[in-house]
Design an enzyme around this catalytic site. Sequence first.
Site, PDB file in Angstrom:
ATOM      1  CG  ASP A   1      -8.950   4.991 -11.702  1.00  0.00           C
ATOM      2  OD1 ASP A   1      -9.803   5.866 -11.456  1.00  0.00           O
ATOM      3  OD2 ASP A   1      -8.202   4.514 -10.826  1.00  0.00           O
TER       4      ASP A   1
ATOM      5  CG  HIS B   1      -3.330   1.660  -6.696  1.00  0.00           C
ATOM      6  ND1 HIS B   1      -4.362   0.761  -6.550  1.00  0.00           N
ATOM      7  CD2 HIS B   1      -3.824   2.841  -6.241  1.00  0.00           C
ATOM      8  CE1 HIS B   1      -5.411   1.380  -6.050  1.00  0.00           C
ATOM      9  NE2 HIS B   1      -5.117   2.651  -5.853  1.00  0.00           N
TER      10      HIS B   1
ATOM     11  CD  GLU C   1      -4.200  -2.373  -8.226  1.00  0.00           C
ATOM     12  OE1 GLU C   1      -3.472  -1.810  -7.386  1.00  0.00           O
ATOM     13  OE2 GLU C   1      -5.406  -2.613  -8.020  1.00  0.00           O
TER      14      GLU C   1
HETATM   15  P1  PGA Z   1      -8.202   7.098  -1.566  1.00  0.00           P
HETATM   16  O1  PGA Z   1      -7.763   6.135  -2.739  1.00  0.00           O
HETATM   17  O2  PGA Z   1      -8.005   8.494  -2.067  1.00  0.00           O
HETATM   18  O3  PGA Z   1      -9.644   6.761  -1.347  1.00  0.00           O
HETATM   19  O4  PGA Z   1      -7.333   6.801  -0.399  1.00  0.00           O
HETATM   20  C1  PGA Z   1      -6.575   6.365  -3.404  1.00  0.00           C
HETATM   21  C2  PGA Z   1      -6.329   5.220  -4.339  1.00  0.00           C
HETATM   22  O5  PGA Z   1      -6.566   4.055  -3.962  1.00  0.00           O
HETATM   23  O6  PGA Z   1      -5.857   5.461  -5.450  1.00  0.00           O
END
Ligand code: PGA
Length: 209
Positions: A36, A106, A111
């Site tokens: 993404d 998500h 989302e």
């Molecule tokens: P993080 O983020 O690995 O920084 O916890 C995961 C995400 O929000 O997809």
Amino acid sequence: MCLPTGNTPRPMYVEMGPAVADDRLSFGTATVFLLDEFGGIPEDDPARCAEALQRDLLDHIDLPADNFHRLDPEAEDLDAEVADYRARVLAAGLDLTILGLGPNGHIGLNEPGSTADSVTRRALLHPETKASMAAYGGDSSTDWGLTLGIDEIMTSHEVWLIVTGTAKAQIVHEVLEGPITPDRPASLLRDHPNARALVDEAAAVHLNR
Ligand code: PGA
């Protein structure tokens, strides 16, 4: 493979540079698609996913530059950009997709509300996702990004969902043991024939099974 950014995969990426340097691992014949990307913020913002993957992984491994694919939020025609990315992913075929888990369930920028048939697209950011951007030391003024869809993720031969830390304990319980629902997009992975969740002890405290 499809790779994520964020805090979760970083310890894994840190191991990869030395492994490549020691000839224990090579990305020489790999193809990487970035999961993404945030739009509406400068390309060199620390929250930008391509910037983070470059810094955390690509600068330290032997992936040929032509074998790295990313969603470009600066593309003039975003509809064409996301359709082209979907086509490139499907043409290459994903052997392995690695995902982190958002605090709201998500995966990528799929989302809450993202359904199993959602394809690569421009997505609006949930407030919790914006809060994470600030935590990455980045600009959280934007409200959109581009993401691989659940549909393409489900085409991957194998999927790993990596979850670490106490802050993810409640959400990983909901995702793995609550209902399979678009309200918790990662729960949709339970319909994938070859998906596994890799959960550390801190994140696993609320798991019943
Ligand atoms: P993080 O983020 O690995 O920084 O916890 C995961 C995400 O929000 O997809």
